[in-house]
Design an enzyme around this catalytic site. Structure first.
Site, PDB file in Angstrom:
ATOM      1  CB  SER A 119      -0.863   0.063   1.252  1.00  0.00           C
ATOM      2  OG  SER A 119      -1.531  -1.118   1.446  1.00  0.00           O
ATOM      3  CG  HIS A 140      -2.520  -0.954  -4.114  1.00  0.00           C
ATOM      4  ND1 HIS A 140      -2.814   0.363  -3.872  1.00  0.00           N
ATOM      5  CD2 HIS A 140      -2.729  -1.606  -2.952  1.00  0.00           C
ATOM      6  CE1 HIS A 140      -3.184   0.494  -2.608  1.00  0.00           C
ATOM      7  NE2 HIS A 140      -3.143  -0.675  -2.032  1.00  0.00           N
ATOM      8  CD  GLU A 152      -3.493   3.243  -6.622  1.00  0.00           C
ATOM      9  OE1 GLU A 152      -3.433   4.466  -6.737  1.00  0.00           O
ATOM     10  OE2 GLU A 152      -3.182   2.657  -5.570  1.00  0.00           O
ATOM     11  CG  ASN A 190      -3.579   4.243   0.738  1.00  0.00           C
ATOM     12  OD1 ASN A 190      -4.743   4.218   1.114  1.00  0.00           O
ATOM     13  ND2 ASN A 190      -2.866   3.144   0.578  1.00  0.00           N
TER      14      ASN A 190
HETATM   15  N1  LIG Z   1      -5.749  -4.935   4.188  1.00  0.00           N
HETATM   16  C1  LIG Z   1      -5.968  -4.058   3.225  1.00  0.00           C
HETATM   17  O1  LIG Z   1      -7.038  -3.421   3.157  1.00  0.00           O
HETATM   18  C2  LIG Z   1      -4.931  -3.829   2.154  1.00  0.00           C
HETATM   19  C3  LIG Z   1      -5.328  -3.217   0.961  1.00  0.00           C
HETATM   20  C4  LIG Z   1      -4.390  -3.063  -0.072  1.00  0.00           C
HETATM   21  C5  LIG Z   1      -3.085  -3.505   0.128  1.00  0.00           C
HETATM   22  N2  LIG Z   1      -2.715  -4.071   1.312  1.00  0.00           N
HETATM   23  C6  LIG Z   1      -1.328  -4.557   1.436  1.00  0.00           C
HETATM   24  O2  LIG Z   1      -1.333  -5.968   1.284  1.00  0.00           O
HETATM   25  C7  LIG Z   1      -0.259  -6.538   2.033  1.00  0.00           C
HETATM   26  C8  LIG Z   1      -0.824  -7.597   2.972  1.00  0.00           C
HETATM   27  O3  LIG Z   1      -1.751  -6.981   3.846  1.00  0.00           O
HETATM   28  P1  LIG Z   1      -2.866  -7.827   4.620  1.00  0.00           P
HETATM   29  O4  LIG Z   1      -3.880  -6.863   5.078  1.00  0.00           O
HETATM   30  O5  LIG Z   1      -3.269  -9.014   3.796  1.00  0.00           O
HETATM   31  O6  LIG Z   1      -2.012  -8.346   5.883  1.00  0.00           O
HETATM   32  P2  LIG Z   1      -2.286  -9.620   6.813  1.00  0.00           P
HETATM   33  O7  LIG Z   1      -1.618  -9.317   8.098  1.00  0.00           O
HETATM   34  O8  LIG Z   1      -3.725  -9.990   6.798  1.00  0.00           O
HETATM   35  O9  LIG Z   1      -1.490 -10.796   6.064  1.00  0.00           O
HETATM   36  C9  LIG Z   1      -0.106 -10.809   5.898  1.00  0.00           C
HETATM   37  C10 LIG Z   1       0.355 -12.248   5.730  1.00  0.00           C
HETATM   38  O10 LIG Z   1       1.728 -12.234   5.345  1.00  0.00           O
HETATM   39  C11 LIG Z   1       2.347 -13.333   5.984  1.00  0.00           C
HETATM   40  N3  LIG Z   1       3.790 -13.135   5.999  1.00  0.00           N
HETATM   41  C12 LIG Z   1       4.549 -12.374   6.834  1.00  0.00           C
HETATM   42  N4  LIG Z   1       5.848 -12.496   6.519  1.00  0.00           N
HETATM   43  C13 LIG Z   1       5.912 -13.357   5.468  1.00  0.00           C
HETATM   44  C14 LIG Z   1       6.981 -13.895   4.711  1.00  0.00           C
HETATM   45  N5  LIG Z   1       8.243 -13.563   4.966  1.00  0.00           N
HETATM   46  N6  LIG Z   1       6.695 -14.747   3.720  1.00  0.00           N
HETATM   47  C15 LIG Z   1       5.400 -15.080   3.445  1.00  0.00           C
HETATM   48  N7  LIG Z   1       4.355 -14.608   4.144  1.00  0.00           N
HETATM   49  C16 LIG Z   1       4.612 -13.764   5.141  1.00  0.00           C
HETATM   50  C17 LIG Z   1       1.717 -13.365   7.365  1.00  0.00           C
HETATM   51  O11 LIG Z   1       1.935 -14.603   7.984  1.00  0.00           O
HETATM   52  C18 LIG Z   1       0.251 -13.071   7.025  1.00  0.00           C
HETATM   53  O12 LIG Z   1      -0.462 -14.268   6.777  1.00  0.00           O
HETATM   54  C19 LIG Z   1       0.435  -5.371   2.711  1.00  0.00           C
HETATM   55  O13 LIG Z   1       1.516  -4.975   1.926  1.00  0.00           O
HETATM   56  C20 LIG Z   1      -0.648  -4.304   2.763  1.00  0.00           C
HETATM   57  O14 LIG Z   1      -0.116  -2.996   2.787  1.00  0.00           O
HETATM   58  C21 LIG Z   1      -3.610  -4.271   2.322  1.00  0.00           C
END
Ligand SMILES: NC(=O)c1ccc[n+]([C@@H]2O[C@H](COP(=O)([O-])OP(=O)(O)OC[C@H]3O[C@@H](n4cnc5c(N)ncnc54)[C@H](O)[C@@H]3O)[C@@H](O)[C@H]2O)c1
Length: 282
Positions: A119, A140, A152, A190
């Site tokens: 993000s 994204h 995106e 964002n």
């Molecule tokens: N949640 C949202 O609304 C949203 C929206 C757009 C983008 N994002 C982006 O998406 C990404 C994930 O966010 P999320 O909300 O799914 O987080 P989340 O915490 O739900 O999931 C993250 C996952 O990554 C895993 N992880 C951590 N280290 C790891 C590694 N070294 N190798 C493999 N897996 C690993 C964790 O175990 C977890 O299951 C982030 O970069 C976030 O900025 C999130």
């Protein structure tokens, strides 16, 4: 190269949604995370969401079964070496993503594109950690991934047109609407959304209006489906604060100063919907 096998790194909120949409579109998905319980939870969520789509007649029973079969959960990172395209959706921490991009660069075939669902982290910085900066790109997605149409697509400084075209075509194949954006703090989504949410918080802090009143103004006056404070609670107030800090650091402009009320709420553990309390009680 034809993309058939897609790697998804991280099986959390976004990773399971990304795996869902690729599997639904007929791609074979290798879903990687660091612990079996995260993979189990992701498969459970994917199965439930596919069942809901089936119940709403968005997909057939056969498509539901085929999509679920398309997802292979793995704990062995080396299995990502089989993939024709990899999208990383691991925790939003620069150390975690840096380690991953260095290692994915080693594991993946040289012609494979590596995308990040970050993000806020610079695509140009992640690209510089690899020997294939021209094949690094931001893809994204938005939460919930199976529902939201926007992707995106973020071009880093070195991202080539060929890389962009491939990822744009992939987004279209997923029935999404890709929008091209250049690498800059917060991209477009964002950078524009978070200052709005932050300003709504200032209005509450200064006693201009209650959270419910601010939200009513945006729902009824601007036709937003939900008001900014409801949305902030949904996103997570800790996530909102992190993004404001990225904007503040990246732009150096005081207009991106996080609202003091937001900082206090995060300190108190009031993180929004996920903690049971934010601008509203859940
Ligand atoms: N949640 C949202 O609304 C949203 C929206 C757009 C983008 N994002 C982006 O998406 C990404 C994930 O966010 P999320 O909300 O799914 O987080 P989340 O915490 O739900 O999931 C993250 C996952 O990554 C895993 N992880 C951590 N280290 C790891 C590694 N070294 N190798 C493999 N897996 C690993 C964790 O175990 C977890 O299951 C982030 O970069 C976030 O900025 C999130």
């Amino acid at each position: 190269m034809q993309i058939k096998q897609v790697g998804v790194v991280g099986a959390g909120t976004m990773g399971n949604g990304i795996a869902h949409v690729f599997a639904r579109a007929g791609y074979a998905v290798t879903l990687y995370d660091v612990e079996q319980r995260f993979l189990d939870r992701a498969l459970d969520v994917i199965a439930k969401n596919l069942a809901r789509e089936n119940a709403k007649s968005k997909i057939t029973t056969e498509q539901r079964a085929a999509a679920l079969k398309n997802v292979t959960p793995v704990l062995d990172r080396a299995r990502l070496g089989e993939c024709d395209f990899i999208v990383e959706a691991a925790t939003e921490k620069i150390e975690i993503k840096s380690e991953l991009f260095r290692d994915l660069d080693r594991i993946a075939r040289p012609d494979v594109i590596l995308a990040s669902n970050t993000s806020s982290i610079s695509i140009t910085k992640l690209a510089a950690l690899t020997k294939r900066p021209s094949q690094i790109i931001g893809m994204h997605f938005f939460n919930p991934v199976p529902v939201m149409k926007l992707v995106e697509i973020i071009r880093g400084l070195a991202t080539t047109q060929a890389t962009f075209d491939t990822v744009r075509d992939l987004a279209v194949a997923l029935d999404k609407n890709p929008v091209q954006v250049n690498d800059a703090p917060g991209f477009v989504s964002n950078r524009v959304l978070m200052p709005l949410l932050n300003e709504a918080m200032y209005a509450v802090m200064e006693g201009v209006a209650t959270p419910a009143a601010v939200d009513e103004v945006f729902k009824l006056g601007m036709a937003h489906p939900m008001g900014p404070l409801t949305l902030a609670d949904f996103i997570g107030l800790d996530v909102c604060l992190d993004i404001m800090r990225v904007l503040q650091a990246g732009m150096g402009d005081p207009k991106y100063r996080p609202c003091p009320l937001l900082i206090r709420m995060v300190d108190a553990g009031w993180l929004g919907r996920k903690s049971g309390r934010g601008f509203y009680l859940y």
